[in-house]
Design an enzyme around this catalytic site. Structure first.
Site, short mmCIF file in Angstrom:
data_model
loop_
_atom_site.label_atom_id
_atom_site.label_comp_id
_atom_site.label_asym_id
_atom_site.label_seq_id
_atom_site.Cartn_x
_atom_site.Cartn_y
_atom_site.Cartn_z
N THR A 1 36.41 22.59 62.95
CA THR A 1 35.65 21.71 63.88
C THR A 1 37.20 20.52 65.04
O THR A 1 37.41 19.30 64.01
CB THR A 1 35.17 20.92 63.56
OG1 THR A 1 34.24 21.97 62.47
CG2 THR A 1 33.57 19.72 64.12
N LYS B 1 30.05 23.20 69.01
CA LYS B 1 29.86 22.52 67.09
C LYS B 1 29.57 20.98 67.15
O LYS B 1 28.98 20.58 66.19
CB LYS B 1 31.15 23.02 66.62
CG LYS B 1 31.79 22.56 65.79
CD LYS B 1 30.64 22.77 63.89
CE LYS B 1 30.88 22.28 63.04
NZ LYS B 1 29.28 22.53 62.13
N LYS C 1 34.13 12.29 61.31
CA LYS C 1 35.19 12.92 62.42
C LYS C 1 34.03 13.77 63.60
O LYS C 1 34.63 13.02 64.30
CB LYS C 1 35.81 13.64 61.73
CG LYS C 1 36.77 14.29 62.58
CD LYS C 1 36.70 15.77 62.66
CE LYS C 1 36.62 16.46 61.59
NZ LYS C 1 35.72 18.31 62.14
N1 LIG Z 1 32.82 21.77 54.47
C1 LIG Z 1 31.87 22.24 55.17
O1 LIG Z 1 30.42 21.85 54.96
C2 LIG Z 1 31.89 22.85 56.63
C3 LIG Z 1 33.06 22.33 57.47
N2 LIG Z 1 33.23 22.34 58.53
C4 LIG Z 1 34.93 21.85 59.30
O2 LIG Z 1 35.93 22.96 58.81
C5 LIG Z 1 37.47 22.55 58.78
C6 LIG Z 1 37.37 22.20 57.01
O3 LIG Z 1 36.58 22.06 56.08
P1 LIG Z 1 36.50 21.32 54.43
O4 LIG Z 1 37.22 22.77 54.34
O5 LIG Z 1 35.49 21.43 54.08
O6 LIG Z 1 37.76 20.40 53.98
P2 LIG Z 1 38.38 20.35 52.84
O7 LIG Z 1 39.04 19.15 53.93
O8 LIG Z 1 38.02 20.76 51.75
O9 LIG Z 1 40.22 20.92 53.48
C7 LIG Z 1 41.09 20.66 54.36
C8 LIG Z 1 42.29 21.50 54.88
O10 LIG Z 1 43.02 20.78 55.85
C9 LIG Z 1 44.25 21.27 55.99
N3 LIG Z 1 45.13 19.89 56.33
C10 LIG Z 1 44.46 19.20 55.92
N4 LIG Z 1 45.62 18.01 57.44
C11 LIG Z 1 46.31 19.14 56.85
C12 LIG Z 1 47.74 18.81 57.84
N5 LIG Z 1 48.48 17.84 58.37
N6 LIG Z 1 48.96 19.83 57.92
C13 LIG Z 1 48.00 21.18 57.10
N7 LIG Z 1 47.20 21.14 56.52
C14 LIG Z 1 46.21 20.73 56.48
C15 LIG Z 1 44.67 21.38 53.61
O11 LIG Z 1 45.46 21.31 53.06
P3 LIG Z 1 45.36 20.75 51.37
O12 LIG Z 1 44.89 21.28 50.76
O13 LIG Z 1 47.03 20.76 51.25
O14 LIG Z 1 44.77 19.28 51.29
C16 LIG Z 1 42.46 21.86 53.28
O15 LIG Z 1 43.74 23.32 53.86
C17 LIG Z 1 36.97 20.80 58.87
O16 LIG Z 1 37.24 20.83 60.49
C18 LIG Z 1 35.60 21.03 58.85
O17 LIG Z 1 34.78 20.03 59.11
C19 LIG Z 1 32.84 22.96 59.68
C20 LIG Z 1 31.87 23.89 59.01
C21 LIG Z 1 31.44 23.25 57.26
O1 LIG Z 2 30.14 20.77 59.92
C1 LIG Z 2 29.71 21.59 59.10
C2 LIG Z 2 28.39 22.26 59.11
C3 LIG Z 2 27.60 21.74 58.20
C4 LIG Z 2 26.45 22.49 58.07
O2 LIG Z 2 25.82 23.06 58.73
O3 LIG Z 2 25.89 22.47 56.62
#
Ligand SMILES: NC(=O)C1=CN([C@@H]2O[C@H](COP(=O)(O)OP(=O)(O)OC[C@H]3O[C@@H](n4cnc5c(N)ncnc54)[C@H](OP(=O)(O)O)[C@@H]3O)[C@@H](O)[C@H]2O)C=CC1
Ligand SMILES: O=CCCC(=O)O
Length: 291
Positions: free
Chosen positions: A95, A170, A238
């Site tokens: 996102t 989104k 964010k």
């Molecule tokens: N969780 C949710 O319910 C949802 C999340 N999203 C979106 O999906 C994306 C991921 O979410 P989520 O999995 O929850 O987040 P997490 O915080 O669990 O994971 C983030 C990921 O990004 C990596 N990362 C962060 N900073 C850097 C960097 N500078 N360089 C390289 N890799 C980096 C982390 O690596 P490391 O392990 O090394 O920290 C990790 O793999 C976000 O944009 C979020 O808004 C969308 C829908 C639902």
């Molecule tokens: O970006 C996160 C969305 C979480 C949700 O749809 O439940």
């Protein structure tokens, strides 16, 4: 089908796991490389860098925390751009805002590659169950080629046209969700402070016109102050910030979203950023103490 997968956080791990489970050959990379180990046990290969993954795979998917992570993985040393070339596709499911997606698209296209943004609606459980809603935009041919992977990760895919439209859709969805979570939290606090049962409030809500999966799923844990992270609060804040910026660009006044963003910021200042976004309830409780 062989795909690369960059970013194994809460979402990326579940999504990559689904691809493996459905017979895709997956090469994974994560900034903290040790997080790849669990996927290796299920058959994944590991790429040492994003560039190494892109070199090996025709298609590479990314699921990263925010715009700065999405840009770093593409533009930094050993990044995606070093190996993207004609015949290769890059699909960013993180996102981010439209400007970030557009910047990535331009750089990929300049190198001869093709790009699709494909952020998702749905959280940890839908990611595990392959029930995400995919909001894709960009290269239509790449979208069509990615459908077998999208069908494994999601229950429905939308193609929204030019790059940026997926990001915008989104952000609109998450702006509504963050605002709803704040109204819900205020309702829980108001019920409690006026001597009502929060559980009965949940039951009443679930039977009426504003029943929804989010209240139903998060409510019981919230009244127990259990905020085990599915969608980390720092990411929801964010998204509110990016949605408000989209509102600024389009001269759309969003006082409700702005107030919700303030509550998420307060929650972050209380060190709740790594908990589930429903922990904004704790910030609402604090603000109601002050009043
Ligand atoms: N969780 C949710 O319910 C949802 C999340 N999203 C979106 O999906 C994306 C991921 O979410 P989520 O999995 O929850 O987040 P997490 O915080 O669990 O994971 C983030 C990921 O990004 C990596 N990362 C962060 N900073 C850097 C960097 N500078 N360089 C390289 N890799 C980096 C982390 O690596 P490391 O392990 O090394 O920290 C990790 O793999 C976000 O944009 C979020 O808004 C969308 C829908 C639902
Ligand atoms: O970006 C996160 C969305 C979480 C949700 O749809 O439940």
């Amino acid at each position: 089908m062989e795909v690369g997968f960059l970013g194994l956080g809460i979402m990326g791990k579940a999504m990559a796991m689904n691809l493996l489970r459905h017979g895709f050959k997956v090469t994974v990379w994560n900034r903290t490389l040790s997080k790849c180990e669990e996927l290796v046990q299920f058959g994944a290969s590991v790429g040492e860098t994003p560039a190494a993954v892109v070199k090996k795979c025709k298609y590479t998917i990314a699921m990263l925390s925010d715009p700065s992570a999405a840009l770093a993985v593409v533009f930094n040393k050993d990044g995606v751009l070093e190996q993207i070339s004609e015949g290769k596709g890059y699909i960013d499911m993180s996102t981010v805002d439209a400007d970030t997606s557009i910047k990535i698209n331009e750089a990929i296209v300049q190198k001869g590659g093709v790009f699709l943004e494909a952020p998702v609606s749905g959280s940890k459980k839908p990611a595990e169950d392959g029930q995400l809603v995919i909001l894709a935009a960009g290269d239509k041919t790449l979208y069509e080629e990615a459908i077998p992977a999208f069908d494994v990760m999601g229950k429905k895919s939308f193609f929204l046209g030019q790059v940026g439209n997926g990001a915008k859709m989104k952000l609109v969805v998450n702006m509504i969700m963050g605002s709803m979570m704040n109204a819900f939290s205020e309702g829980l606090v108001l019920a409690d402070r006026s001597g009502l049962s929060q559980q009965i409030l949940l039951d009443v809500l679930d039977l009426g016109a504003i029943a929804n999966p989010m209240f139903k799923m998060k409510g019981p844990a919230m009244i127990q102050s259990n905020y085990s992270p599915a969608f980390p609060l720092k990411h929801q804040q964010k998204d509110m910030r990016l949605a408000l910026a989209l509102g600024d660009e389009n001269a759309v006044s969003m006082p409700v979203a702005a107030a919700a963003n303030e509550a998420f910021k307060t929650a972050r200042s209380l060190d709740l950023g790594d908990l589930d976004f429903s922990a904004v309830l704790e910030a609402v409780k604090v603000s109601k103490n002050k009043a």
